[in-house]
Design an enzyme around this catalytic site. Structure first.
Site, PDB file in Angstrom:
ATOM      1  N   ASP A   2       0.824  -1.202   0.000  1.00 59.34           N
ATOM      2  CA  ASP A   2       0.000   0.000   0.000  1.00 59.34           C
ATOM      3  C   ASP A   2       0.863   1.259   0.000  1.00 59.34           C
ATOM      4  OD1 ASP A   2      -2.347   1.361  -0.036  1.00 59.34           O
ATOM      5  OD2 ASP A   2      -2.865   1.020   2.064  1.00 59.34           O
ATOM      6  N   ASN A   4       1.267   3.418  -2.977  1.00 57.52           N
ATOM      7  CA  ASN A   4       1.750   3.902  -4.282  1.00 57.52           C
ATOM      8  C   ASN A   4       1.176   5.277  -4.619  1.00 57.52           C
ATOM      9  OD1 ASN A   4       2.883   1.402  -4.470  1.00 57.52           O
ATOM     10  ND2 ASN A   4       1.514   0.634  -6.069  1.00 57.52           N
ATOM     11  N   ASN A  50     -10.521  -3.580  -5.677  1.00 55.89           N
ATOM     12  CA  ASN A  50      -9.820  -2.563  -6.461  1.00 55.89           C
ATOM     13  C   ASN A  50     -10.530  -2.220  -7.779  1.00 55.89           C
ATOM     14  OD1 ASN A  50      -6.469  -3.599  -5.425  1.00 55.89           O
ATOM     15  ND2 ASN A  50      -7.709  -1.894  -4.667  1.00 55.89           N
ATOM     16  N   SER A 169      -7.763  -5.301   5.259  1.00 54.46           N
ATOM     17  CA  SER A 169      -8.351  -5.071   3.933  1.00 54.46           C
ATOM     18  C   SER A 169      -8.570  -6.376   3.158  1.00 54.46           C
ATOM     19  CB  SER A 169      -7.495  -4.101   3.119  1.00 54.46           C
ATOM     20  OG  SER A 169      -7.434  -2.855   3.768  1.00 54.46           O
TER      21      SER A 169
HETATM   22  C1  IPE Z   1      -1.469   0.140  -3.562  1.00 55.34           C
HETATM   23  O1  IPE Z   1      -1.265   1.512  -3.547  1.00 55.34           O
HETATM   24  C2  IPE Z   1      -1.443  -0.400  -4.941  1.00 55.34           C
HETATM   25  C3  IPE Z   1      -2.604  -1.197  -5.387  1.00 55.34           C
HETATM   26  C4  IPE Z   1      -3.804  -1.188  -4.895  1.00 55.34           C
HETATM   27  C5  IPE Z   1      -2.356  -2.027  -6.539  1.00 55.34           C
HETATM   28  P1  IPE Z   1      -2.498   2.492  -3.489  1.00 55.34           P
HETATM   29  O2  IPE Z   1      -2.918   2.819  -4.890  1.00 55.34           O
HETATM   30  O3  IPE Z   1      -3.587   1.917  -2.627  1.00 55.34           O
HETATM   31  O4  IPE Z   1      -1.853   3.766  -2.815  1.00 55.34           O
HETATM   32  P2  IPE Z   1      -2.549   4.814  -1.836  1.00 55.34           P
HETATM   33  O5  IPE Z   1      -3.264   4.056  -0.760  1.00 55.34           O
HETATM   34  O6  IPE Z   1      -3.492   5.633  -2.676  1.00 55.34           O
HETATM   35  O7  IPE Z   1      -1.401   5.619  -1.329  1.00 55.34           O
HETATM   36 MG    MG Z   2      -4.191   2.215  -0.700  1.00 59.68          MG
END
Ligand code: IPE
Ligand code: MG
Length: 213
Positions: A2, A4, A50, A169
């Site tokens: 988590d 990114n 997602n 999660s």
């Molecule tokens: C995790 O990073 C990547 C995936 C879900 C593939 P996020 O996209 O959830 O990053 P934040 O939570 O917005 O920082």
């Molecule tokens: Mg995230």
């Protein structure tokens, strides 16, 4: 994996760049897997929730997956990494399913397992396993566990979540029953093999009693 999005936001970059850098963190970790002697490393790459993200972001993530498999499969083979996919990955785009099937076949003799959770949700995994157990009239803990996507993997010892969030999660809910947990503030793109080593050192110091005393 988590953080990114927040990694990118902090730098005024598009989320897609954060995801790219997230893939690079995965690559670094896979390259550093052998000396850890880990039997299995499982990465939560795409959850069944997602899909709620924008179409653009879902497309970015799927394209990153395509590129990653293509670019890194030869390395997996060379480094004896055995790929394993958990989740409802067979309902992903047909070209991704075909690439994954090929990657699974080509890495079948690998030593260390890299399990990737794709279109994965722990509650759904448990429901699917329970339905299979019920179909043969055996709804026991052992029977359900035997039908989980992780049935052929070693028990989960340590679960690490990055980016400061303190929740599961929907990741490996059943398997986490007695797992040690570690929540770190590091955003996923900043996660280095050294962070994994530190986490394993932390794990080694924990006393596990499994409800005993
Ligand atoms: C995790 O990073 C990547 C995936 C879900 C593939 P996020 O996209 O959830 O990053 P934040 O939570 O917005 O920082
Ligand atoms: Mg995230």
């Amino acid at each position: 994996m988590d953080g990114n999005g927040r990694w990118a936001k902090k730098r005024g970059l598009p989320r897609a760049v954060g995801h790219q850098r997230g893939v690079e963190a995965v690559r670094r970790l896979v390259r550093a897997l052998e000396p850890t002697e880990l039997e299995c490393l499982t990465l939560y790459a795409f959850s069944s929730e997602n899909w709620k993200r924008s179409e653009d972001e879902v497309d970015d993530l799927m394209n990153l997956m395509r590129r990653f498999i293509k670019s890194d499969l030869p390395e997996f083979i060379a480094n004896n990494v055995k790929l394993k996919i958990i989740g409802d990955w067979q309902s992903l785009a047909p070209d991704i399913v075909a690439m994954l099937e090929d990657a699974l076949a080509q890495t079948a003799n690998g030593k260390q397992t890299l399990a990737v959770a794709l279109n994965y949700g722990g509650q759904h995994e448990i429901a699917r396993a329970a339905a299979k157990a019920a179909a043969v009239g055996e709804v026991t803990i052992e029977a359900i566990a035997a039908h989980l996507d992780t049935a052929d993997l070693a028990p989960l010892d340590l679960l690490i979540r990055t980016s400061g969030e303190i929740r599961l999660s929907n990741f490996l809910l059943w398997q986490a029953a007695y797992a040690e947990m570690l929540f770190v503030d590091t955003l996923w793109p900043d996660f280095e093999p050294a962070h994994l080593t530190t986490a394993l050192d932390d794990f080694a110091r924990r006393e596990r009693r499994y409800g005993g005393r």
